[in-house]
Design an enzyme around this catalytic site. Structure first.
Site, PDB file in Angstrom:
ATOM      1  N   ASP A 495     -14.734   9.554   2.767  1.00 14.15           N
ATOM      2  CA  ASP A 495     -14.407   8.584   1.941  1.00 14.15           C
ATOM      3  C   ASP A 495     -15.703   7.776   1.818  1.00 14.15           C
ATOM      4  OD1 ASP A 495     -13.349   6.294   0.288  1.00 14.15           O
ATOM      5  OD2 ASP A 495     -13.559   5.071   2.263  1.00 14.15           O
ATOM      6  N   ASP A 694     -11.564   5.098   6.169  1.00 13.24           N
ATOM      7  CA  ASP A 694     -11.394   3.696   6.863  1.00 13.24           C
ATOM      8  C   ASP A 694     -10.375   2.986   6.289  1.00 13.24           C
ATOM      9  OD1 ASP A 694     -12.587   2.927   4.589  1.00 13.24           O
ATOM     10  OD2 ASP A 694     -13.395   1.177   5.695  1.00 13.24           O
ATOM     11  N   ASP A 698      -6.778   5.973   2.324  1.00 17.64           N
ATOM     12  CA  ASP A 698      -7.143   7.420   3.080  1.00 17.64           C
ATOM     13  C   ASP A 698      -6.176   7.905   4.188  1.00 17.64           C
ATOM     14  OD1 ASP A 698      -9.840   7.212   2.117  1.00 17.64           O
ATOM     15  OD2 ASP A 698     -10.190   5.867   3.540  1.00 17.64           O
TER      16      ASP A 698
END
Length: 806
Positions: A495, A694, A698
């Site tokens: 990410d 995080d 996700d």
């Protein structure tokens, strides 16, 4: 002291206590103002209960959910009054309330069979091994270690004495057999029996469990070997006349009490070493728990302070933290300012400034100022407790490679039993005299030396030490499966926000038109934006705060949806927003269009600022790349990983970050389901995929990936979805995790080799293949020593991981 809650009033002008329903004369008893109305109470306790949550008494919500069976009901006002069901208090007449459920009790599980979970200590019903606690306590000693140590120290002198008796005849001039006469064998029996049945009783219990559950293991062999040596010796001692003449040596019947006793003692030594090695890693977890203070300063509604144990804290409690003290639990500052040493969580030595609204973590150290905080996460929900539980659970987990060892062991045990039977038969039929004696020695030696103690230690020892080593580096590995799979990862999905970048927009540049001053432009922009809740607005205000600028007041504030904001500051008309806003206001941005485009090409967001109808300049805001990300990307590329960025951000911003970092592939505008789908697609193509993220968005991809990696600075759900957490949020930890995985798996393979090499070489020697060359048999006692040596080599090799270079 008289409890006024139980005294009714004789006055006619009374009101009803909203808590207990008693009649109260206004003005004579405690009172409390709420929402412009004064409420009167019979006593201070009722007032205090009302003050904590007035709405629960004024507008109670009826809960029709029945209490669980067995729930105890208590009176909230009268301590000691309780009932098995709903009722009224016999003292004050209040309805009894369900008692709060007890705190979560420690459960116990088997390290070899994690599906076994019990509410109290005991032995595994499958393999007989001692169950281990699922939680870590700073003050609790390992009961298994204490038990094994006690048994070992009892067995050591007894086994040593019986060993001296048995081996005494080998010392020239020392004939203990003749000196003691008939008492020679009985003294050995008396010394060996407590060793075998008290000190070694656990081994027979575990062996019986393995037979009952049809899962032969190392304890099966231990019980067979020790039982054969002790049983034959006892038979020979009680009924020597029933033994064939072939068993008689030098006029005496051979006894093997010393072999049984020494085997149990050596096994106990291995168990103590294993328990100590496990404890060495667990002590690091206990040290983490010790970071939290034993108590907290809790404040009541009137500001009175009481010291209470952490276990007594509840969510919403207000706590005072003085300079130099540790933060007791996770929460939010509600009053005061300070700086905190958060190196325990972040790994950064630089103290962090804290003010009202900022979060604080239990176990961190308050430095300069005092503050009052509100508890949000207490008990097992704190960051500190979750970290400890995560590592503790990982240490009990089993890697897939351990399944192979278990399968081999299930075949190895019956094969060894057949070898022992075959050795006995061959020696009894064709061996030299005394053939039956040699046959018995060979069979017992085979059973003992083949004991797969080392096989049972090979995988869990390496996994346990490896996970502990990762924790020291800030890489928390939740299960052994992730530790094994990490070495095979070839694609890493990442990410952007919060993983590659800091996750919070910051002001990264100011460009001015004509001779407009940068500081003044920032002051005007921040004054206007502090009325906005937009993340970009907060970035501008934070920059002004860092420069300690004195902000004014914005009048006639106006927000234009999708364009920006405007207002009047110090008699100046100020607008800040995008190009569409400037166009609507007929403001020409041509002088800085080129510079603005360059900024956008680097992934920055440009916001134009106009003052009194003329262009003053622009401010550029971006989510900065983490300081260590560039180094991490280079290290991961060197490790041979293909790096893919997954982000919900725009294509332009994503591509700008990817170019700067050298990311191999970019997927922008990705929704949670898109990230999950990409992980599945790569897996179907045969890749081993790791996902680093995080945030909540996700979580699906983290759970689907072969190895999910969460940033310790991210959300709880991300950390719950991923088996690996980087406490510091440093991507370089991924490379460390991969190196640790490779070293741990190599260490496991080495351990398995040691275990099988000892057993493979030891069985034929114990069976007597060297007799034609040496003219002697391998003593069962020496076989036990060789077996224990294999366990020592496995433990020593696994402990090398503590010094592994990452």
């Amino acid at each position: 002291m008289t409890d006024c809650c139980h005294q009714d009033a004789d006055h006619d002008d009374t009101v009803k206590d909203p808590v207990c329903g008693m009649s109260v004369v206004p003005g004579e008893k405690p009172q409390y103002d709420y929402n412009g109305q004064t409420y009167h109470f019979c006593c201070a306790r009722c007032r205090d209960r009302f003050a904590t949550d007035p709405e629960s008494f004024l507008n109670p919500v009826k809960d029709d959910t029945p209490a669980p069976p067995g729930t105890r009901y208590i009176c909230p006002m009268c301590p000691g009054v309780e009932s098995d069901g709903p009722a009224e208090c016999p003292k004050c007449g209040m309805a009894l309330e369900p008692a709060k459920p007890p705190k979560r009790q420690t459960q116990y599980t088997c390290p070899m069979h994690p599906e076994i979970v019990e509410d109290k200590p005991g032995d595994c019903p499958k393999c007989g091994m001692a169950l281990e606690p699922t939680t870590v306590s700073p003050d609790t000693e390992d009961p298994e270690l204490k038990a094994m140590q006690r048994r070992f120290w009892i067995s050591l002198p007894l086994a040593g004495a019986v060993f001296i008796l048995a081996m005494g005849d080998m010392i020239p001039g020392l004939d203990l057999h003749s000196w003691l006469g008939a008492g020679f064998g009985w003294l050995q029996f008396a010394l060996a029996t407590p060793v075998v049945f008290y000190c070694g009783g656990f081994a027979f219990k575990r062996a019986w469990q393995s037979v009952v559950n049809a899962s032969p293991n190392m304890w099966t062999l231990i019980a067979l070997g020790v039982g054969a040596a002790y049983g034959f010796s006892l038979f020979a001692l009680l009924l020597p006349g029933l033994l064939p003449d072939a068993f008689i040596q030098d006029g005496h019947t051979p006894l093997y009490f010393e072999a049984a006793a020494v085997i149990i003692t050596l096994i106990l030594l291995g168990q103590v070493m294993e328990a100590r090695a496990r404890g060495a890693t667990s002590r690091a977890l206990s040290a983490l728990l010790d970071l939290a203070p034993p108590s907290a300063h809790r404040l009541d509604d009137e500001g009175n302070e009481t010291d209470v144990a952490l276990d007594d804290l509840t969510q919403g409690d207000r706590l005072r933290v003085r300079p130099g003290e540790k933060v007791p639990v996770d929460g939010v500052i509600v009053d005061g300012r300070s700086t905190l040493d958060e190196s325990m969580i972040t790994g950064e030595p630089e103290p962090q400034s804290k003010q009202p609204g900022d979060t604080v973590t239990g176990g961190t150290v308050n430095q300069t100022g005092g503050f009052v905080m509100q508890a949000e996460s207490v008990g097992d929900d704190t960051v500190l407790s979750r970290i400890v539980d995560m590592v503790a659970a990982a240490q009990r987990s089993r890697a897939p490679i351990q399944g192979m060892a278990d399968k081999v062991a299930s075949v190895f045990v019956p094969a060894v039993v057949l070898c022992a039977v075959a050795a006995f038969a061959v020696w009894a039929l064709v061996g030299p005299e005394p053939a039956l004696s040699h046959a018995l020695v060979a069979a017992i030696s085979v059973l003992i030396i083949a004991c797969p103690c080392a096989l049972g230690l090979a995988t869990p020892m390496s996994v346990m030490v490896g996970i502990g080593r990762g924790a020291r580096e800030g890489v928390l590995i939740r299960d052994a499966e992730a530790l094994e799979r990490m070495q095979d990862v070839d694609v890493l999905l990442m990410d952007k926000t919060g993983t590659l970048t800091e996750g919070a927009p910051r002001l990264v540049g100011i460009e001015t038109a004509a001779d407009f001053d940068e500081t003044e432009l920032l002051r005007l922009a921040a004054t206007l934006e502090r009325a906005s809740e937009h993340p970009l607005a907060r970035a501008i205000c934070n920059a002004a705060s860092e420069q300690e600028l004195s902000l004014g007041e914005a009048a006639e504030f106006e927000s234009v949806t999708g364009q920006g904001v405007g207002g009047r500051i110090d008699y100046h008309d100020v607008q800040i927003g995008n190009a569409a806003l400037m166009k609507d206001k007929s403001i020409d941005t041509g002088a800085l269009d080129t510079r603005a485009e360059e900024r956008r090409g680097r992934g920055e967001t440009v916001m134009w600022v106009a003052v009194d109808g003329a262009l003053a300049g622009f401010v550029a805001v971006a989510d900065p790349i983490k300081a260590n990300t560039r180094d991490a990307v280079a290290i991961l590329h060197e490790a041979g990983l293909r790096l893919v960025m997954l982000t919900g951000d725009s294509e332009a911003t994503a591509q700008a970050v990817a170019r700067e970092l050298g990311i191999d592939e970019v997927h922008a505008g990705a929704l949670p389901e898109d990230k999950h789908a990409l992980v599945e697609k790569l897996q179907q193509q045969g890749h081993r995929v790791a996902m680093a993220g995080d945030g909540v968005n996700d979580a699906p991809a983290l759970a689907q990936a072969d190895v999910g990696i969460a940033m310790g600075t991210g959300t709880d759900i991300a950390m719950e979805s991923a088996p690996i957490t980087l406490v510091k949020g440093d991507l370089r930890g991924i490379a460390k995790a991969q190196q640790l995985s490779a070293q741990s798996m190599r260490n496991i393979r080495q351990n398995l080799f040691f275990a099988f090499a000892y057993n493979g070489a030891g069985v034929p020697i114990a069976a007597g293949v060297l007799y034609p060359l040496l003219g002697t048999m391998l003593s069962p006692m020496l076989a036990a020593a060789a077996m224990s040596l294999s366990s020592v080599s496995v433990i020593t090799n696994a402990l090398r991981l503590r010094r592994a270079s990452l």
